[in-house]
Design a protein around this motif. Structure first.
Motif, short mmCIF file in Angstrom:
data_model
loop_
_atom_site.label_atom_id
_atom_site.label_comp_id
_atom_site.label_asym_id
_atom_site.label_seq_id
_atom_site.Cartn_x
_atom_site.Cartn_y
_atom_site.Cartn_z
N THR A 37 0.84 -1.21 0.00
CA THR A 37 0.00 0.00 0.00
C THR A 37 0.87 1.25 0.00
N GLY A 38 1.81 1.32 0.94
CA GLY A 38 2.65 2.50 1.02
C GLY A 38 3.60 2.64 -0.15
N GLY A 39 4.05 1.51 -0.70
CA GLY A 39 5.01 1.54 -1.80
C GLY A 39 4.37 1.63 -3.16
N ASP A 40 3.05 1.52 -3.23
CA ASP A 40 2.30 1.62 -4.50
C ASP A 40 2.78 0.57 -5.51
N VAL A 57 8.33 -7.72 -7.91
CA VAL A 57 7.63 -6.50 -7.47
C VAL A 57 7.41 -5.61 -8.69
N VAL A 58 6.15 -5.19 -8.87
CA VAL A 58 5.76 -4.41 -10.04
C VAL A 58 4.99 -3.17 -9.59
N SER A 59 5.40 -2.03 -10.05
CA SER A 59 4.67 -0.79 -9.75
C SER A 59 3.22 -0.91 -10.20
N ASN A 60 2.32 -0.35 -9.43
CA ASN A 60 0.90 -0.36 -9.81
C ASN A 60 0.65 0.43 -11.09
N ARG A 61 1.60 1.24 -11.49
CA ARG A 61 1.46 2.03 -12.72
C ARG A 61 1.93 1.26 -13.95
N LEU A 62 2.67 0.18 -13.73
CA LEU A 62 3.31 -0.53 -14.84
C LEU A 62 2.36 -1.58 -15.42
#
Length: 636
Positions: free
Chosen positions: A333-336, A602-607
């Motif tokens: 959550t904090g790391g998006d 780990v994958v950014s929620n934007r990717l």
């Protein structure tokens, strides 16, 4: 892909070509925003002049992927300065490469023809260019073959081994600018697969750039000045220093990868920007890669998980282990970001390699006794290790190929892998190791206690944790395990020199071999297999270093690897594979503990376009490479 009759060959080649979207009408190229100012200023040609006449058109819809929006900077991390070479691995631009079904298909090549595994015709894309705009033609192949690979000063050992068949090099010809032909008297079924590797054997070079540093082409006075200025001994040393397509550390060297190195020298952060001449576009005409810049930060190994947890990366697999999964999930959550769990493709997540070439004669004889290796394997409580380290998500077993391979055999996977202290003790007694000291530790024939020193690279906590459990169970059979963590490079050098008794590493990189995969890595052909470094050295140096294999089973592995090489049918190749795997299951050159441990990604929620379920494998697959990061994009 490797059939023996011409009709089947043509059918396979036709099938491979028909799967390529380049056969459809090429869409009108679209100029992306990143290079627009350079184009407008006249510093860069427009997109239609930068692409090959027939670029590789990617049908994202057919792959279940989204069309992307170009732009953005992707952050990732590595733990060593030299690992900027991962950009070549992840970029995965190859002459031919593996698709998602592990079939070999053209990539940089427009097409290829395979005639009986003896003659390979490689066809280039007309108008294809290097990242500096110079033409990528058959001259780049000719330059490498004639002026690099066969130049004694640049390549003292001659062309690479994968091109030498039955002791003879190929005949290489260059009929025109877009055609290269490799031809052997005997079959070379490993040729195409070698070109698709995570670390490819580049059989071409940016000739226009490198000719400036070759005595055959450069002005003598200018070259002498360059040599002196670079403070090297010769033009050959200068050429080799600059010729680093894989190391990727020469920012001036043109590339064909999706991103080019935009950073010079050693830095904490390296930037890689999109290649303006990259050969792939989507079916709407947008040039790939979608992402403009990749920023690769070099961090200490122990900081990768913490920095990932803090949201300081957009895509991370390297440097993470399953033990990090719980803390990574908590930080989402904090790391998006989101934490995916991919399957791993190595044959064993943790494998112990007794060194059959250990310099100590008494220990070498003990380790060469298969009864000892079997006893050590039987005395490992794999279920407890799986529970403690992987919450039962891995698969306990011996080192063998994984179920995704057509060569998988459950009998091999279970061989000598059950936990059986009684049988292990009986085997050691049978091997003559019956005497013990006052602490219950068995004694070697020369009276020394059986203290088995296992050296590790000190990079994976799960290895140390697993060995702690093994230490307890090996004591029950009278073996004292002593763990010694070292730096990775020091460990390998000690193993290669015969100074390491035993070591721990992953199992075979390629745990999912297919019919076209060479089984050479199952034979003593490479010092990197840590159980027989001296045998590998002997093969790699043509007998000038190391020791010849002197155990019948190892000699048989060499024969079978050769049988595969000259086989005329897939059935014959499968027969060779099956016998080699059976020998490994029986002889335990590497003692596997478990496989299939999940790999946190780990994958950014934007990717976008990063697969939810996939395989994390060095071979085949190049980690992220087979999943095509040039198609990843940021949603915003």
């Amino acid at each position: 892909m490797f059939k023996t009759t011409r009709p089947l060959l043509l059918a396979a080649a036709f099938s491979a070509l028909c799967s390529l979207p380049t056969l459809a009408a090429t869409p009108t190229p679209v100029e992306g925003p990143f290079w627009q100012s350079e184009v407008s200023a006249g510093n860069l040609p427009p997109i239609e002049e930068r692409l090959p006449a027939e670029p590789l058109v990617v049908d994202l819809a057919a792959k279940g992927r989204e069309f992307g929006t170009p732009g953005g900077t992707l952050r990732t991390m590595v733990t060593r300065s030299k690992d900027i070479r991962q950009m070549v691995v992840y970029g995965y631009a190859r002459l031919v490469g593996f698709d998602q079904n592990y079939e070999i298909v053209p990539d940089l090549l427009a097409s290829f023809e395979n005639e009986g595994n003896r003659k390979f015709t490689l066809r280039l894309r007309e108008g294809h260019k290097w990242s500096d705009g110079s033409p990528f033609t058959s001259e780049d192949f000719r330059y490498w073959w004639e002026d690099v690979a066969n130049n004694e000063l640049l390549s003292p050992s001659g062309p690479p081994d994968f091109l030498i068949v039955e002791g003879k090099p190929p005949t290489v010809s260059f009929p025109d600018e877009t055609t290269v032909v490799y031809e052997w008297d005997d079959p070379n079924p490993d040729f195409l697969q070698s070109l698709a590797q995570a670390r490819p054997p580049f059989i071409y070079r940016p000739s226009e750039f490198l000719k400036q540093y070759h005595e055959k082409f450069a002005d003598a006075d200018e070259l002498a000045f360059q040599v002196e200025d670079a403070r090297v001994k010769s033009w050959a040393a200068l050429h080799n220093k600059l010729d680093n397509l894989y190391k990727f550390d020469n920012h001036q060297l043109p590339t064909l990868q999706p991103w080019l190195n935009a950073s010079s020298g050693k830095k904490i952060r390296h930037n890689f920007v999109r290649n303006p001449y990259y050969h792939r576009i989507d079916s709407k005409g947008m040039q790939l890669p979608y992402i403009d810049v990749v920023e690769m930060e070099i961090v200490a190994p122990g900081l990768v998980a913490a920095k990932t947890n803090a949201g300081e990366t957009d895509l991370q697999g390297r440097g993470l282990a399953f033990r990090d999964a719980s803390i990574l999930k908590k930080g989402e959550t904090g790391g998006d970001y989101k934490t995916l769990l991919w399957k791993t493709g190595v044959a064993s997540q943790i494998a112990i390699y007794p060194n059959l070439n250990f310099a100590d004669d008494a220990w070498r004889e003990v380790l060469r006794d298969v009864r000892v290796r079997r006893a050590l394997s039987l005395a490992i409580d794999r279920k407890t290790i799986n529970q403690a380290l992987y919450f039962k998500l891995a698969q306990p077993g011996a080192m063998s190929v994984l179920p995704a391979s057509p060569f998988y055999d459950e009998e091999n996977a279970k061989a000598w892998a059950q936990y059986d202290i009684e049988q292990a003790n009986a085997l050691l007694d049978e091997a003559g190791l019956t005497e013990r000291d006052k602490n219950g530790i068995r004694l070697l024939p020369d009276g020394r206690p059986m203290e088995l020193i296992i050296e590790t690279a000190g990079e994976r906590q799960e290895v140390e944790n697993a060995l702690q459990i093994v230490t307890d169970t090996w004591r029950e059979i009278g073996v004292d395990l002593v763990m010694r963590p070292l730096d990775r490079d020091i460990l390998r050098n000690r193993v290669f020199a015969g100074n390491t008794m035993a070591s721990v590493w992953f199992g075979w990189d390629d745990g999912i071999p297919q019919l076209h995969t060479s089984p050479a890595y199952l034979a003593p052909t490479d010092q990197v297999f840590l159980a027989w470094p001296k045998w590998g050295q002997y093969y790699q140096t043509g007998g000038e270093a190391g020791e010849p294999p002197d155990m019948p089973e190892a000699q048989r592995l060499m024969e079978l690897a050769h049988d595969w090489q000259i086989a005329k049918t897939d059935d014959d190749r499968q027969t060779a594979w099956n016998e080699m795997l059976k020998i490994h299951a029986d002889q335990l050159y590497a003692i596997g503990i478990l496989n299939g441990a999940p790999q946190p990604i780990v994958v950014s929620n934007r990717l976008r376009n990063v697969p939810e379920q996939a395989m994390w494998a060095w071979e085949p697959g190049a980690h992220f490479g087979i999943h095509r990061p040039d198609e990843f994009f940021f949603a915003d």
